[in-house]
Design a protein around this motif. Sequence first.
Motif, short mmCIF file in Angstrom:
data_model
loop_
_atom_site.label_atom_id
_atom_site.label_comp_id
_atom_site.label_asym_id
_atom_site.label_seq_id
_atom_site.Cartn_x
_atom_site.Cartn_y
_atom_site.Cartn_z
N LYS A 89 0.85 -1.21 0.00
CA LYS A 89 0.00 0.00 0.00
C LYS A 89 0.88 1.26 0.00
CE LYS A 89 -3.75 2.14 2.64
NZ LYS A 89 -4.67 1.96 3.75
N PHE A 131 -3.95 14.41 3.24
CA PHE A 131 -5.28 13.95 2.85
C PHE A 131 -5.59 14.37 1.41
CE2 PHE A 131 -9.88 14.45 2.64
CZ PHE A 131 -10.31 13.27 3.21
N PHE A 172 -4.38 11.38 0.45
CA PHE A 172 -3.41 10.29 0.23
C PHE A 172 -2.70 9.90 1.52
CE2 PHE A 172 -3.47 13.04 -3.60
CZ PHE A 172 -4.12 12.17 -4.46
N SER A 205 -3.65 7.75 4.04
CA SER A 205 -3.95 6.53 4.81
C SER A 205 -2.80 5.53 4.84
CB SER A 205 -5.22 5.88 4.28
OG SER A 205 -4.99 5.38 2.99
N ASP A 245 -0.91 3.08 8.38
CA ASP A 245 -0.80 1.63 8.12
C ASP A 245 0.65 1.17 8.12
OD1 ASP A 245 -3.47 1.38 8.01
OD2 ASP A 245 -3.64 1.16 5.85
N ALA A 304 -8.42 11.93 13.97
CA ALA A 304 -8.14 10.48 13.95
C ALA A 304 -7.19 10.11 15.09
CB ALA A 304 -7.56 10.08 12.61
N GLU A 343 -7.78 7.01 17.73
CA GLU A 343 -6.99 5.78 17.61
C GLU A 343 -6.51 5.25 18.97
OE1 GLU A 343 -6.09 3.54 15.58
OE2 GLU A 343 -6.84 4.33 13.69
N ARG A 387 -0.06 4.35 15.44
CA ARG A 387 -1.01 5.02 14.55
C ARG A 387 -1.32 6.43 15.05
NH1 ARG A 387 -3.59 1.92 10.69
NH2 ARG A 387 -5.32 3.36 10.54
N TYR A 434 -0.65 9.60 12.76
CA TYR A 434 -1.67 10.62 12.45
C TYR A 434 -1.17 12.00 12.86
CZ TYR A 434 -5.52 7.68 10.85
OH TYR A 434 -6.33 6.85 10.12
#
Lengths: 475, 565
Positions: free
Chosen positions: A163, A218, A220, A222, A226, A282, A286, A291, A295
């Motif tokens: 990803k 944002f 792009f 995400s 991960d 976010a 979380e 994460r 973020y």
Amino acid sequence: MFDITGLMIFTVLFPFVGALLIPILKHFKLDSGKVALFTAAGTFVSAFLLCYYVSFGLFPVYRIPMPLGMDFHLLGDAMSAFMAAAASFLSFIIMYYSQGYIKESAYKAEFYFAAMLFLGAMMGLVFSANLAWIFVFWEITALCSWRLVGYFRADSDIAKANKTFLITVFGALFLFLALVAIANSNGTIDLTELRGATIPFYATLFIILAAFSKSAIFPFSSWLPDAGVAPSPVTALLHAAVLVKIGVFAFAKIFTFIILDITAAELVMYVAAISSLIAGAAALKETNIKRVIAYSTISQLGFIFFAIAIGGGLGTTAAFLFILMHGVAKGGLFLCAGIIEHKTHTKDITKMGGLAKVMPITALAFGFCALSVMGIPPFGGFFSKFMVFLAAAGEAPTMAIVLFAFAALLTLAYLTRLFHIVFIASPKQNFTKSKHEAPHQMMISVSVLAILSLLLGLFVQWPLGYLSTMFGGAL
Amino acid sequence: MIPFFPLVFPLACIVFLLAFKKYMPNTPKFLAFAGTTLSLVAVFTVQGTESLKIFQDGVLPTPFALAIAVFIAFFATLAALAALRETKSPSFYFNILLSTAFALGAVLSNNFIMMLLFWEGLLISLYLFILPINAKTALKAFLINAAGDVVLLVGICLFYLQNGTLDFTFFAKTNTLLTSSGLWAFILMFTGAVAKAGAFPFHNWIEPAAMQMPASFTAMLPAAIEKLLAVFLMGKMFLIFFPILPATAKVFVCALGIITIAVAAINMLVFKDIKQLLAWNIVMQIGLLVLGMGVHIFDHLLHDTLFVLNHGIFKAALLACAFFTAGAFKLYFGSTDIEELKGTARHAPLMTFVLFICALGLSGLSFVDIFFMPSALVADTYAAMPILIIIPALAAFITMFTFAKVFFALLVKKSRAKAEGSHIYNTVVFLSFLPVLFFTFGFEFSLEPFLAPHFAGINLSWVSIFNILVLLLALALAVKVKLPSYKIKHNTYTITIEAITVFTKWLYKIDRFMDKLIDTWPSAIVKKISLFFSRAHRGNTPQYLLWAILGLLIFAALVSDWGIK
């Protein structure tokens, strides 16, 4: 006279040489970690020296002619030298941390090889003055990050690595399209020849999209949370210190030479503001420590884009000061997260609590770095955030300033929440206090970054003086 | 001496404290007292501007800043002294020193960046102060104050746009017109300043902190130092915005003051504990200060400066004194709960008397209020808009009504054993009472020549009578009327947290949706397509034949009359 051009070439080539030596020297029973550490240290020293010489107005240039206007053109300007010094320093600290983190692993040599290759690509990218070579180094960093994120071989890890690779390469495609568009419209892709030029609006948009995907803005963004499946030194190296800064750096560098359209600048400001807000929100929701920090990185990157889009001496100074302060503090946070995970064997913050008593040094280091990211004085992050708002006050739309003020408040909220849940709240498990919180390399690394977060604030006149002299952003 | 000289002592004591706390258990206590006392002495050695004009700015601290610094160091010294009996925790003493250093640094700075550096530094000491006692309250205090500081930071940045400088030296020389960003700069800076003192909506941490923390903390930080810092910043703002502020700013300031008073009044009426009552009185007093600024804001520079000085220093002294007294009650009788303190007045007459004087001062009774400023506030609100007189009158009424309830409880006849006394606490109560006496009967006359021109136009006699009537009415009603028994379920903090929770939930949903749009759904579609094609290429002849025929048909259709011409 000292060959400053040689120093610049050395800074770019040395990590590549180090990377190639790692698999070779492994056969001679030489520890890959030590080779990587030595390489990172050498790169930092040369980049720092270069930074020093550049402050006297000496800008090294090196050019190898190539067909189709794709000359291998390196330019050691203030922006590049500063970025190289900051990135190589953080890489050096992270490599030192890795000596404790990655002791025995079948993929140890691969890790250090990819990390050094990544550092070399980063150095190449920052000094490149030709868009074609920026693209080449950009793609090398994508490949390295793919391997580094997928360091652990579980299916889910590989999926996350894919990803990361696909989204950043998708962005690189836009950079490629921008390159073609600029070559078509302006007849050159050499930045020095494009100085003061304007480019088609769609080319500007392509560059923005490329920068957004690489710097996880944002929509792009995400891939960045991960990619937290990677080992902690990787997350620190890629997601706090270096990789995510490539997008902002390339954006800043390109638009130092080329004139940025005002509409595009406003678009960047608003998208960055929305990205900061969404990522901040976010981070508040979380429960995975890595994460949350990832973020937070997305949220803070919005501030850097904001400052660059404001432009001018003050905006650029603010952006690069932010890059430095955020890199140091966020690197520290990721590395602390690694120590916490090492100790608790979980990333879930709801299973932690009361760790301040079990690991006080880590808590203190985490607290220092968090305060810096929050922008609390006298930590370094305060000055960078202050500079961003100062630059914004004169140039940015009021709505964008308001959105970023909210994003700053969210930063305070999610980092204090994180600190409280992990270190202060009642323990959910019995964590035993041991003499050593983690291997000494790991503890020294986070302590250095935490102290540096404070010292960079107390002695802010040095980086600020350098940057404002170079970019003309003096108060 | 250089402006930051007074900071050397608390900072040096912090270093000693950290170095020796393990070896000498009583060192922190001694160091905190020594550090704050020495900083108080050191403030007097700082070279200020030579001008007698208290609002003249320059490179060196002004007499206005030095006056604030003196009181900061003084209240810190008293807190250090009072804490000797209240706590043994080294971190408490560490934080007294740290807060003193930060607060002194803020008022002795000569530019906004330095001031912000120390100002926001207080966030850390406030958090560390409360953290060992109650982590939740510490978090609450940190977040609320941090929000106020972000507002201030943005205001200062906008101010830079207006003036092109952050250095105090140049303020007097700037004379720019107020743009819309300038007005925003004022609003944000003003909000940031009063947020530090606990004005609405930044007040919610004060009550829980006051209830849970030792009285010396509350007397030092929320009651005195943070109030003084707010006053200091307002004093700076007079200089900046004095000639140029529009009426909109006045309305904003008045509204903020009135809301703050209303919130404090509602909460004061349901008090059960002296500390709780005093905590809400802190909020009430900052509301009165803000209202006062709003009604005669920037009418007369000297008058405004004296007004904030009075309110800041005198009310801070009263509140600190009242909190020290509450601390003494806690130490003597083990509680500050009104029910448990019934009948204690005869065992603690000095404390009851001091609390009574404080109550009169906080209620705004003429002759117990320096410069007659609360009286002037009544007169000024009446002059600005007659209906507005209700607000200070209501504040005075509720303060007297609630304090009267306390005194009736203390004076009630109830057999109760005399508790253990404390020499140190008596000293603290007495020392903290000194500035109250000093301001009430001494300082007032020395500044009379400055005040005379302003008060020449105000008839204070009707105001004094009006005030006395209000207070007598409150006293009379307190005899018969019981305190209301409503419960306050929500406050601005909980509402804000709930709103943020909803807001972040939706933003998080957007993030997750984008993740699906970029990753999950395209991956699923690609997987489906590749599955389809892999099934379509399984190597059996009839399938390939079918594809070939299908392809031929499509090709034929494209080149025929229906397709490409």
